[in-house]
Design an enzyme around this catalytic site. Structure first.
Site, PDB file in Angstrom:
ATOM      1  CG  ASP A 352      36.089  22.288  -9.333  1.00  0.00           C
ATOM      2  OD1 ASP A 352      35.019  21.920 -10.004  1.00  0.00           O
ATOM      3  OD2 ASP A 352      36.476  22.122  -8.296  1.00  0.00           O
ATOM      4  CD  GLU A 388      31.876  24.406 -10.756  1.00  0.00           C
ATOM      5  OE1 GLU A 388      31.119  23.546 -10.532  1.00  0.00           O
ATOM      6  OE2 GLU A 388      33.054  24.241  -9.913  1.00  0.00           O
TER       7      GLU A 388
END
Length: 703
Positions: A352, A388
């Site tokens: 993330d 990401e």
């Protein structure tokens, strides 16, 4: 127990490994803190309610405080109190009144309860964080638990699916099975539910090869959500990087629950990828709680700008960012990753806000210590690594900027495919770039097509059904006045906002969903499906359901669309049946090995090659893609996002056989062997194969 300066001192033990480790004669405790002045080990009863003893870790080696607790074993419940300067302007926030989780805690007991005492300061005005709060936080925070890491893996073997064959299914542990009638009620919403045969059978039927689990690290709900009667459903608010979220375990020990799920999925040939959140922690900004890192060594663990040590650098938008430029913080993250590979047999990670992990002195660099550490680590050598590739800090959008060995979520793909099927003028060149694994972004430094993880929908945003049912977001249930969530969705309600009984609108929505899903699965690169899209799951237009833990986000299996599930499974099977749809290299029109055909060619509706003028035509929608790969007959993909049907001339190479047509039910049409053209309906996609009557001639086990 009151604070004391005359605590019993533990034997020195060892400074390595960090965390709590079983030895032959007790438990060794080791905690890094560069700026601490004293460290206390606090022991609790089995439930974590009552403090029963306190010892000092007097030994300190290379900034690691350590000691051996003789006779202790698995199940020991503990926490730390760390003494040092409380000087927020200098970046120090030590407060020994706050019980702290071990950063290496493998197990947790007791829940978290919001109380003013969990803050290191006295809550009040804007400068309250400069104050010092003397209250004991122990009754309101979870405690660390020593675990025995031994486990019988029963011969578990990783599937090691090649990237070119990988199809990812993004899922939420809780939402996946909370409403599944075939999962026993005690297992619903847990890792045991994920491992249940009915779920494994569903994943196998769909044909996915990897499940990407949204965060399973222990996390907590933000105070603002709790005060609105909501929860942090998604879990991007980590408190412990080595511990499984207890609520996902059911009646089992949390690590055992994850291990059992991994074994069940591995037996089915399905890999497990964890979505991990090393970019920030649940301690938030300076007004957040003191749970572990802030009280252990705030200045070491968090990024700060050179001119301000009071406020953490905040490229994540969550209030803080871990400093992986610090060797001990980097060590913790690497130890955590290796822990999940070795102790839980997971197959990969999705990182993330990965840009934050590669910031040095607040700036992103592809030579960051974290990326270099990953590249040389032997345990992680075969793990799938997915970034990401963005955060909200300066220069935070880095799609295509990660080094070889990484794959990346591709938001260009998401937006480009949405715009193309939305019928936006001038979108045809973008469609072509995204169909070919976004070589414009990723074809450098020896990277292959798997660098692009393609997705049309993900947990963050509309579901596939909502993407074709809502022109606007509807996030009112989040309690933020519908201000949260992006307004840039490239979505369409196709004639009515939300649910409708209009058969024409419903038919167009089904076809649009088919087009989007088939495009995803027939593109070069690695496809990722959002769990529930194959069922027709809707979140009623909520495109930011991070705080919705209920029927809005839980998949409704009783309301599943069986026809669309069949279509999705067929599209996945077609991808797996033909190597031209999943080529490991980028395709640029080089010789394919199939006679004299190139690996890719772009065609106009009249069957002729696309020209520069064709690409520049903003009114052009239709596009043909001829794909060739040695050892298998060529494929032809026909795209028509436009509002009118047409005849699409077929390349005169032999007999073409339709494998899928999104405008037909069933999805396979008949075509005479000598047909010179295909009747391509408006808003449709067609896949044809040369000389192969069925995919079974390519892959005999295709169902």
């Amino acid at each position: 127990m009151p604070l004391s300066t005359t605590l019993p001192v533990l034997p020195a033990g060892r400074p390595w490994p960090l965390g709590a480790t079983l030895t032959g004669d007790g438990v060794n405790f080791a905690l890094f803190s560069a700026h601490a002045e004293r460290v206390e080990l606090c022991l609790f009863d089995a439930e974590g309610r009552q403090e029963i003893a306190r010892h000092e870790l007097a030994a300190c080696t290379d900034q690691v405080w350590h000691g051996l607790l003789p006779g202790a074993g698995a199940g020991t419940v503990y926490g730390y109190r760390v003494h040092g300067p409380y000087a927020p302007l200098d970046g120090h926030r030590f407060n020994p009144n706050k019980l702290l989780l071990d950063p290496y805690a493998r197990g947790l007991t007791g829940g978290f309860q919001w109380d003013d005492s969990v803050h290191g300061y006295t809550r009040g005005d804007a400068a309250a964080d400069l104050s010092f709060d003397p209250r004991d936080s122990a009754p309101f925070v979870p405690k660390s638990v020593v675990i025995d890491p031994a486990h019988d893996w029963e011969g578990d073997e990783a599937p090691r699916t090649p990237w070119s064959d990988t199809v990812i299914y993004e899922a939420h542990v809780r939402g996946l099975t909370m409403r599944h009638p075939g999962v026993p009620e005690p297992l619903r919403g847990t890792l045991g539910g994920l491992a249940h045969p009915v779920m494994v059978d569903h994943l196998r039927r769909l044909g996915v090869t990897a499940v990407e689990l949204m965060p399973v690290h222990a996390f907590l709900d933000e105070r603002a959500l709790v005060e609105r009667g909501l929860k942090n459903y998604w879990g991007y608010n980590t408190t412990a990087f080595f511990a499984v979220h207890p609520a996902y375990a059911g009646a089992l020990q949390p690590l055992e629950a994850l291990r059992n799920a991994v074994k069940a999925l591995h037996r089915a040939g399905i890999e497990v990828i964890l979505d991990v959140v090393y970019n920030h922690t649940a301690e938030s900004d300076v007004f957040g709680p003191t749970l572990n890192f802030r009280g252990i060594d705030n200045l070491s663990y968090y990024q700060h700008t050179a001119h301000d040590r009071r406020e953490p650098f905040n490229p994540t938008g969550t209030g803080n960012a871990l400093d992986l430029g610090h060797p001990r913080v980097l060590q913790m993250v690497m130890d955590s990753l290796r822990w999940w590979v070795e102790a839980a047999h997971v197959d990969g990670f999705r990182f993330d806000l990965a840009t934050t992990l590669a910031r040095v002195d607040c700036d992103f660099t592809s030579a960051a210590p974290f990326l270099q550490a990953i590249a040389q680590d032997p345990v992680l050598a075969q793990a799938k690594l997915i970034a990401e590739p963005w955060d909200i800090g300066p220069g935070g959008w880095r799609v295509g900027g990660f080094p070889a060995g990484w794959s990346e979520w591709n938001d260009h793909y998401r937006d480009g495919i949405r715009r193309a099927w939305h019928g936006d003028r001038g979108s045809r060149p973008e469609l072509a770039r995204r169909l070919s694994a976004s070589a414009d972004l990723f074809d450098h430094d020896g990277r292959g097509a798997r660098a692009s993880v393609n997705f049309v929908t993900a947990h963050d945003g509309f579901t596939l059904d909502d993407l074709v049912s809502y022109a606007q977001k509807h996030n009112e249930a989040n309690g933020e006045g519908n201000r949260d969530g992006t307004g840039d969705n490239h979505s369409d309600n196709l004639g009515a906002e939300g649910p409708t009984d209009d058969p024409v609108i419903l038919a167009r929505r089904v076809r649009r969903r088919r087009n989007l899903l088939a495009t995803l699965l027939f593109s070069q690169g690695v496809p990722m499906l959002l769990g529930g899209d194959e069922l027709g799951h809707s979140q009623q237009g909520n495109n930011n359901a991070y705080c919705q833990d209920g029927p809005l986000t839980w998949l409704d299996w009783d309301a599943a669309d069986p026809g669309f599930l069949d279509f999705a499974a067929r599209a996945v099977a077609l991808r797996q049946a033909h190597p031209a749809l999943r080529q490991p290299r980028f395709v640029h029109g080089a010789p394919s090995g199939w006679e004299d055909l190139p690996d890719i060619a772009w065609l106009r509706p009249d069957g002729q090659p696309m020209t520069g003028a064709d690409w520049d035509d903003p009114a052009g929608f239709a596009l043909g893609v001829l794909l060739s790969e040695a050892g298998a007959p060529p494929l032809l993909l026909l795209f028509n996002p436009g509002p009118e049907g047409m005849e699409f001339a077929l390349p005169p190479l032999g007999a073409w056989h339709p494998w899928l047509d999104t405008a037909r039910t069933p999805s396979v049409a008949r075509l005479e062997p000598a047909s010179p053209a295909y009747p391509l309906a408006a808003e449709s996609l067609v896949l044809l194969a040369l000389g192969a009557a069925s995919p079974a001639e390519i892959k005999n086990d295709l169902q």
